[in-house]
Design a protein around this motif. Structure first.
Motif, mmCIF file in Angstrom:
data_model
loop_
_atom_site.group_PDB
_atom_site.id
_atom_site.type_symbol
_atom_site.label_atom_id
_atom_site.label_comp_id
_atom_site.label_asym_id
_atom_site.label_seq_id
_atom_site.Cartn_x
_atom_site.Cartn_y
_atom_site.Cartn_z
ATOM 1 N N TYR A 21 1.126 -1.341 0.017
ATOM 2 C CA TYR A 21 -0.081 0.237 -0.017
ATOM 3 C C TYR A 21 0.473 1.184 0.168
ATOM 4 C CZ TYR A 21 -3.230 3.326 0.920
ATOM 5 O OH TYR A 21 -4.669 4.482 0.917
ATOM 6 N N GLN A 22 2.287 1.205 0.644
ATOM 7 C CA GLN A 22 3.022 2.253 0.793
ATOM 8 C C GLN A 22 3.253 2.557 -0.618
ATOM 9 O OE1 GLN A 22 4.977 0.610 4.234
ATOM 10 N NE2 GLN A 22 4.942 2.917 4.768
ATOM 11 N N ILE A 23 3.365 2.584 -1.463
ATOM 12 C CA ILE A 23 4.320 2.208 -2.875
ATOM 13 C C ILE A 23 3.597 1.914 -4.044
ATOM 14 C CG2 ILE A 23 6.548 1.605 -1.748
ATOM 15 C CD1 ILE A 23 6.772 -0.789 -3.903
ATOM 16 N N THR A 382 14.426 -6.721 9.443
ATOM 17 C CA THR A 382 14.154 -6.702 8.275
ATOM 18 C C THR A 382 13.296 -5.534 7.474
ATOM 19 O OG1 THR A 382 11.900 -7.804 9.906
ATOM 20 C CG2 THR A 382 12.530 -9.267 7.642
ATOM 21 N N GLU A 383 14.150 -4.598 8.923
ATOM 22 C CA GLU A 383 13.677 -3.137 8.671
ATOM 23 C C GLU A 383 13.992 -2.084 9.959
ATOM 24 O OE1 GLU A 383 9.541 -1.181 8.595
ATOM 25 O OE2 GLU A 383 8.495 -2.314 8.108
ATOM 26 N N ASN A 384 14.895 -1.314 9.532
ATOM 27 C CA ASN A 384 15.654 -0.325 10.526
ATOM 28 C C ASN A 384 16.020 0.920 9.381
ATOM 29 O OD1 ASN A 384 19.028 0.480 10.697
ATOM 30 N ND2 ASN A 384 17.115 1.071 12.565
ATOM 31 N N PHE A 439 4.409 6.435 0.915
ATOM 32 C CA PHE A 439 2.811 6.631 2.001
ATOM 33 C C PHE A 439 3.310 5.936 3.241
ATOM 34 C CE2 PHE A 439 -1.090 5.462 3.776
ATOM 35 C CZ PHE A 439 -2.094 6.913 3.074
ATOM 36 N N GLU A 440 4.045 6.908 3.802
ATOM 37 C CA GLU A 440 4.577 6.753 5.828
ATOM 38 C C GLU A 440 2.962 7.207 6.160
ATOM 39 O OE1 GLU A 440 6.107 5.421 6.782
ATOM 40 O OE2 GLU A 440 6.180 5.444 8.757
ATOM 41 N N TRP A 441 1.787 5.685 6.594
ATOM 42 C CA TRP A 441 0.811 5.681 6.457
ATOM 43 C C TRP A 441 0.287 6.708 7.379
ATOM 44 C CZ3 TRP A 441 -0.119 1.083 5.012
ATOM 45 C CH2 TRP A 441 1.012 0.238 4.837
ATOM 46 N N ALA A 442 0.313 7.183 8.890
ATOM 47 C CA ALA A 442 -0.903 8.049 9.108
ATOM 48 C C ALA A 442 0.035 9.511 9.554
ATOM 49 C CB ALA A 442 -0.839 7.532 10.708
HETATM 50 C C1 PNW Z 1 7.043 0.017 10.299
HETATM 51 N N1 PNW Z 1 4.467 2.592 16.214
HETATM 52 O O1 PNW Z 1 5.753 1.160 11.097
HETATM 53 C C2 PNW Z 1 6.222 -0.440 9.307
HETATM 54 O O2 PNW Z 1 6.384 -2.072 9.243
HETATM 55 C C3 PNW Z 1 6.737 0.045 8.098
HETATM 56 O O3 PNW Z 1 5.417 0.158 6.737
HETATM 57 C C4 PNW Z 1 7.143 1.922 8.377
HETATM 58 O O4 PNW Z 1 6.657 2.573 7.293
HETATM 59 C C5 PNW Z 1 7.978 1.932 8.767
HETATM 60 O O5 PNW Z 1 8.131 1.026 10.495
HETATM 61 C C6 PNW Z 1 8.273 3.206 9.358
HETATM 62 O O6 PNW Z 1 7.282 3.775 10.111
HETATM 63 C C7 PNW Z 1 5.434 1.059 12.269
HETATM 64 O O7 PNW Z 1 4.268 4.130 16.265
HETATM 65 C C8 PNW Z 1 4.749 2.671 12.202
HETATM 66 O O8 PNW Z 1 4.655 2.770 17.101
HETATM 67 C C9 PNW Z 1 4.465 2.741 13.164
HETATM 68 C C10 PNW Z 1 4.553 2.571 14.231
HETATM 69 C C11 PNW Z 1 5.794 1.698 14.175
HETATM 70 C C12 PNW Z 1 6.098 0.739 12.925
#
Ligand code: PNW
Length: 487
Positions: A21-23, A382-384, A439-442
């Motif tokens: 959804y983000q890309i 897997t993410e940083n 698209f960074e979610w919220a």
């Molecule tokens: C992760 N929090 O999301 C996700 O796996 C990614 O899709 C996202 O873009 C990335 O980290 C950066 O935010 C999070 O509010 C979103 O604690 C919010 C939180 C944690 C992880």
């Protein structure tokens, strides 16, 4: 400054990560139906700037170019997710046109010699299933299993590494209790039930995929914090750290690796919302925890930052006038009352997240020693990654992004990963989040995490300095040059 040269072992995998959804954009093409993130982004105020994923990075139409870009970058593996509402729109019948997109993507990756690392659920639940209760309903775990098998039918001959869920904490508590992510609910009961049904879906999918093909590499990705007590001799501080650790880390790792939910956290929540815990306990049916605690080959760790915690407002006034200091953990979450995040004076990202590379070493060591080692499960980061206020500049007609803070961030966290490995942790790879701005979610498009800059008007991609540095590190299979470590 001293010069360093730190080599990575030959089996270490360098990757970059994204999520559907983000890309992708193309949210109503080829039969895709709305997910909870489409509908959530339509709610005024839910996402900064009213942004939606309608276009995003237009990756749906640009996957071939994006894979070519990854090849130029030199990444060995690409972590992406498949969109449930493309593969089985409305959670119903399989949709060949949607599946084809991923089939082409996988072929493109393999042709470029990039290992596809597939995540089945990165939060885009079909809205039609949310209308039937979403993850609060046990039925959704069965629908998830059907969807996973459809993806495996199509890609199982070419994809070996399968992750069931991305960050079940976010998909449950942040979404159904905190209200910050889709579907934006604020119920303790819903968060608890969602967490269990997500894990149940995970367990069912592991069982089914394992039965189909014993050679698959199967796993889960979880997000974590490193909860540190301000004063280890102060019981209130220690208890604050216990509660944060319990909900973020142990709530998911205990059932997966030990077959039980952490009893102390269950009891904490019972004090705040006994009805919610009753509903949760009724939802955990005989056999569920056996499914959830089946062996996984791989645990993906997502790490962004830790927390220094106090059980009362810290006595020393903060050095800075930063309003985030001494803040009580803003809490819709059960049993987080009276917990304070203590200012450490660390550098922060554009999202105000602390930058603390050493926390990654601590976290990897802890999860390895307390959970993964005995289970024979391999760890990957897997993410940083980090959002910074990047600036695109033109130099001799060439677009550049001098994101030196992200360069340092990347180097420091790769170093932290190597530190863990040297301490005996079996951590075999690292994915930077994210391959490109998205698209960074919220936060919508306001926060840029990419090592590749995306111009959302033209969809032009520009490698930031961090991408060039990552390419160099991957090429040399070493971190070299001037040391830039933070304490
Ligand atoms: C992760 N929090 O999301 C996700 O796996 C990614 O899709 C996202 O873009 C990335 O980290 C950066 O935010 C999070 O509010 C979103 O604690 C919010 C939180 C944690 C992880």
């Amino acid at each position: 400054m001293t010069n360093v040269h730190r080599a990575f072992p030959s089996n270490f995998l360098f990757g970059a990560a994204t999520a559907a959804y983000q890309i992708e954009g193309a949210t109503s093409e080829d039969g895709r139906t709305p997910s909870i993130w489409d509908t959530f982004s339509w709610v005024p105020g839910a996402v900064v700037g009213g942004d939606t994923g309608d276009v995003a990075c237009d990756h749906y139409h640009r996957s071939a170019d994006d894979v070519a870009m990854m090849k130029r970058l030199g990444v060995q593996t690409y972590r992406f997710s498949t969109a449930w509402p493309r593969v089985r729109p409305d959670g119903g019948a399989a949709n060949p046109a949607g599946i084809d997109f991923y089939s082409r993507l996988v072929d493109e990756l393999l042709a470029a010699d990039i290992v596809p690392w597939l995540t089945l659920y990165h939060w885009d639940l079909p809205q039609a299933l949310q209308d039937k209760g979403g993850w609060v309903s046990r039925d959704t775990a069965d629908r998830f299993t059907e969807y996973a098998l459809t993806v495996h039918d199509a890609l199982g001959d070419r994809v070996n590494i399968w992750t069931t869920l991305n960050e079940p904490w976010c998909a449950s508590f942040l979404s159904y209790t905190g209200g910050e992510h889709a579907p934006g609910h604020t119920s303790v009961r819903e968060g608890l039930l969602a967490s269990h049904h997500l894990l149940l879906g995970h367990g069912q999918v592991i069982r089914e995929l394992r039965a189909r093909d014993a050679s698959l590499n199967l796993g889960l990705t979880t997000n974590h914090t490193v909860a540190v007590a301000l004063d280890p001799n102060n019981p209130a501080d220690v208890d604050a750290a216990r509660r944060i650790d319990g909900q973020f880390n142990r709530w998911f790792l205990d059932p997966v690796f030990r077959g039980s939910y952490p009893a102390d956290i269950v009891e904490d929540i019972r004090l705040v919302d006994a009805g919610a815990v009753e509903a949760f306990e009724a939802a955990v049916q005989p056999g569920d925890l056996d499914l959830i605690s089946q062996h996984i080959d791989t645990l993906g760790i997502n790490y962004y930052h830790g927390d220094l915690l106090a059980g009362s407002p810290p006595a020393d006034p903060p050095v800075s006038a930063d309003p985030t200091t001494e803040r009580e953990v803003r809490s819709p979450y059960p049993s987080f009352e009276g917990i304070y995040n203590v200012e450490r004076g660390l550098e922060r990202t554009a999202q105000n997240w602390e930058i603390e590379p050493a926390g990654l070493t601590t976290l990897l060591q802890r999860i390895w020693n307390e959970y993964a080692k005995a289970a024979g499960t391999t760890l990957y980061v897997t993410e940083n990654g980090a959002a910074f206020d990047d600036e695109l500049v033109l130099e001799n007609g060439e677009a550049r992004v001098h994101d030196e803070r992200r360069v340092a961030f990347l180097r420091d966290h790769l170093n932290a990963t190597l530190d863990a490995q040297e301490a005996g942790v079996d951590v075999r790879g690292f994915f930077y989040w994210s391959l490109m701005d998205n698209f960074e979610w919220a936060w919508g498009y306001a926060k840029r995490f990419g090592i590749v800059h995306v111009d959302y008007e033209t969809q032009v991609r520009t490698l930031k300095d961090s991408a060039l540095e990552y390419r160099r590190i991957i090429g040399e299979r070493a971190i070299s040059g001037a040391a830039s470590r933070q304490p």
